[in-house]
Design a protein around this motif. Structure first.
Motif, PDB file in Angstrom:
ATOM      1  N   ILE A 159      -6.402  12.701   0.655  1.00  0.00           N
ATOM      2  CA  ILE A 159      -6.719  11.290   0.890  1.00  0.00           C
ATOM      3  C   ILE A 159      -5.614  10.414   0.310  1.00  0.00           C
ATOM      4  O   ILE A 159      -5.166   9.438   0.945  1.00  0.00           O
ATOM      5  CB  ILE A 159      -8.101  10.924   0.286  1.00  0.00           C
ATOM      6  N   ALA A 160      -5.137  10.759  -0.873  1.00  0.00           N
ATOM      7  CA  ALA A 160      -4.063  10.000  -1.519  1.00  0.00           C
ATOM      8  C   ALA A 160      -2.803  10.016  -0.671  1.00  0.00           C
ATOM      9  O   ALA A 160      -2.159   8.976  -0.480  1.00  0.00           O
ATOM     10  CB  ALA A 160      -3.779  10.569  -2.912  1.00  0.00           C
ATOM     11  N   LYS A 161      -2.435  11.169  -0.156  1.00  0.00           N
ATOM     12  CA  LYS A 161      -1.223  11.275   0.666  1.00  0.00           C
ATOM     13  C   LYS A 161      -1.339  10.424   1.934  1.00  0.00           C
ATOM     14  O   LYS A 161      -0.380   9.745   2.321  1.00  0.00           O
ATOM     15  CB  LYS A 161      -0.935  12.736   1.006  1.00  0.00           C
ATOM     16  N   ALA A 162      -2.508  10.460   2.570  1.00  0.00           N
ATOM     17  CA  ALA A 162      -2.700   9.664   3.786  1.00  0.00           C
ATOM     18  C   ALA A 162      -2.666   8.176   3.455  1.00  0.00           C
ATOM     19  O   ALA A 162      -2.056   7.382   4.189  1.00  0.00           O
ATOM     20  CB  ALA A 162      -4.019  10.042   4.464  1.00  0.00           C
ATOM     21  N   ASN A 163      -3.281   7.770   2.347  1.00  0.00           N
ATOM     22  CA  ASN A 163      -3.241   6.367   1.933  1.00  0.00           C
ATOM     23  C   ASN A 163      -1.817   5.932   1.606  1.00  0.00           C
ATOM     24  O   ASN A 163      -1.406   4.818   1.952  1.00  0.00           O
ATOM     25  CB  ASN A 163      -4.161   6.128   0.734  1.00  0.00           C
ATOM     26  N   ALA A 164      -1.049   6.801   0.975  1.00  0.00           N
ATOM     27  CA  ALA A 164       0.347   6.479   0.658  1.00  0.00           C
ATOM     28  C   ALA A 164       1.137   6.283   1.946  1.00  0.00           C
ATOM     29  O   ALA A 164       1.984   5.380   2.026  1.00  0.00           O
ATOM     30  CB  ALA A 164       0.964   7.570  -0.205  1.00  0.00           C
ATOM     31  N   SER A 165       0.872   7.103   2.947  1.00  0.00           N
ATOM     32  CA  SER A 165       1.557   6.952   4.233  1.00  0.00           C
ATOM     33  C   SER A 165       1.206   5.635   4.905  1.00  0.00           C
ATOM     34  O   SER A 165       2.022   5.074   5.640  1.00  0.00           O
ATOM     35  CB  SER A 165       1.189   8.115   5.169  1.00  0.00           C
ATOM     36  N   LEU A 166       0.004   5.126   4.638  1.00  0.00           N
ATOM     37  CA  LEU A 166      -0.416   3.819   5.167  1.00  0.00           C
ATOM     38  C   LEU A 166       0.042   2.668   4.260  1.00  0.00           C
ATOM     39  O   LEU A 166      -0.251   1.515   4.537  1.00  0.00           O
ATOM     40  CB  LEU A 166      -1.946   3.774   5.295  1.00  0.00           C
ATOM     41  N   LYS A 167       0.737   3.012   3.190  1.00  0.00           N
ATOM     42  CA  LYS A 167       1.194   2.055   2.184  1.00  0.00           C
ATOM     43  C   LYS A 167       0.018   1.369   1.473  1.00  0.00           C
ATOM     44  O   LYS A 167       0.145   0.255   0.996  1.00  0.00           O
ATOM     45  CB  LYS A 167       2.166   1.032   2.789  1.00  0.00           C
ATOM     46  N   ASN A 168      -1.102   2.070   1.412  1.00  0.00           N
ATOM     47  CA  ASN A 168      -2.273   1.620   0.644  1.00  0.00           C
ATOM     48  C   ASN A 168      -2.140   2.243  -0.751  1.00  0.00           C
ATOM     49  O   ASN A 168      -2.840   3.186  -1.097  1.00  0.00           O
ATOM     50  CB  ASN A 168      -3.588   2.085   1.289  1.00  0.00           C
ATOM     51  N   TYR A 169      -1.216   1.691  -1.528  1.00  0.00           N
ATOM     52  CA  TYR A 169      -0.853   2.332  -2.786  1.00  0.00           C
ATOM     53  C   TYR A 169      -1.955   2.279  -3.835  1.00  0.00           C
ATOM     54  O   TYR A 169      -2.093   3.207  -4.630  1.00  0.00           O
ATOM     55  CB  TYR A 169       0.454   1.746  -3.319  1.00  0.00           C
ATOM     56  N   ASP A 170      -2.743   1.216  -3.828  1.00  0.00           N
ATOM     57  CA  ASP A 170      -3.854   1.159  -4.790  1.00  0.00           C
ATOM     58  C   ASP A 170      -4.858   2.286  -4.513  1.00  0.00           C
ATOM     59  O   ASP A 170      -5.265   3.000  -5.437  1.00  0.00           O
ATOM     60  CB  ASP A 170      -4.569  -0.198  -4.729  1.00  0.00           C
TER      61      ASP A 170
END
Length: 181
Positions: A159-170
């Motif tokens: 989930i963290a990796k996918a969020n990072a790819s979306l630039k949802n860093y928080d």
């Protein structure tokens, strides 16, 4: 009188046939037990099933249940043990029956967990495929479904990796923290 003699001869033949079947079944049962002890569960299952077809003795069902556990086929094990209890009802000690009933409950929980694991894994795999295709939000949704079915800290990493790819860093940071907990 001749009919009585003929009927007696027929009954003797039936008894002989039954005894031969029982002896053959017993030999197969022992072979199945030996295979089971050597953890050759597929082979032992096959031999136990053969033994039961030759002469259906409730004791063989316990062997089938044991082999099924070795194969992680918990629903088959439950079925075999339930039949063991039904067919051997009057011959099984109450202590043995209680142990088998507890084993059945444990196997039912294992089967439920196994099914959850499979369902969760399917969602996780779908999420992985979606992430490699760049469908990050859909991947997160699949990962979340996997987590909801069977929580695992490892899913947070994806989930963290996918969020990072979306630039949802928080959100990515929060998921990494959950992964590390």
């Amino acid at each position: 009188r001749a009919q009585e003699v003929q009927a007696a001869i027929q009954r003797i033949r039936e008894i002989e046939t039954e005894l031969e079947a029982k002896e053959r079944s017993s030999t197969l049962y022992q072979k199945g037990m030996n295979l089971n002890e050597r953890q050759l569960y597929e082979d032992s299952m096959s031999v136990f099933e053969q033994a039961y077809k030759v002469y259906p003795d409730y004791k063989i069902l316990r062997g089938i249940g044991s082999a099924a556990i070795g194969l992680k086929k918990y629903s088959l094990a439950v079925s075999a043990y339930e039949r063991y209890l039904r067919e051997g009802e009057s011959k099984i000690s109450s202590a043995t029956a209680i142990r088998i009933e507890k084993l059945i409950e444990t196997l039912k929980r294992k089967e439920e967990l196994s099914l959850k694991r499979e369902e969760s894994l399917e969602h996780f795999k779908t999420g992985m495929n979606l992430r490699t295709q760049g469908a990050y939000q859909e991947a997160i949704d699949e990962y979340q479904q996997a987590y909801d079915i069977l929580p695992s800290y490892k899913i947070h990493f994806s989930i963290a990796k996918a969020n990072a790819s979306l630039k949802n860093y928080d959100e990515a940071g929060q998921s990494y923290e959950r992964f590390l907990e």
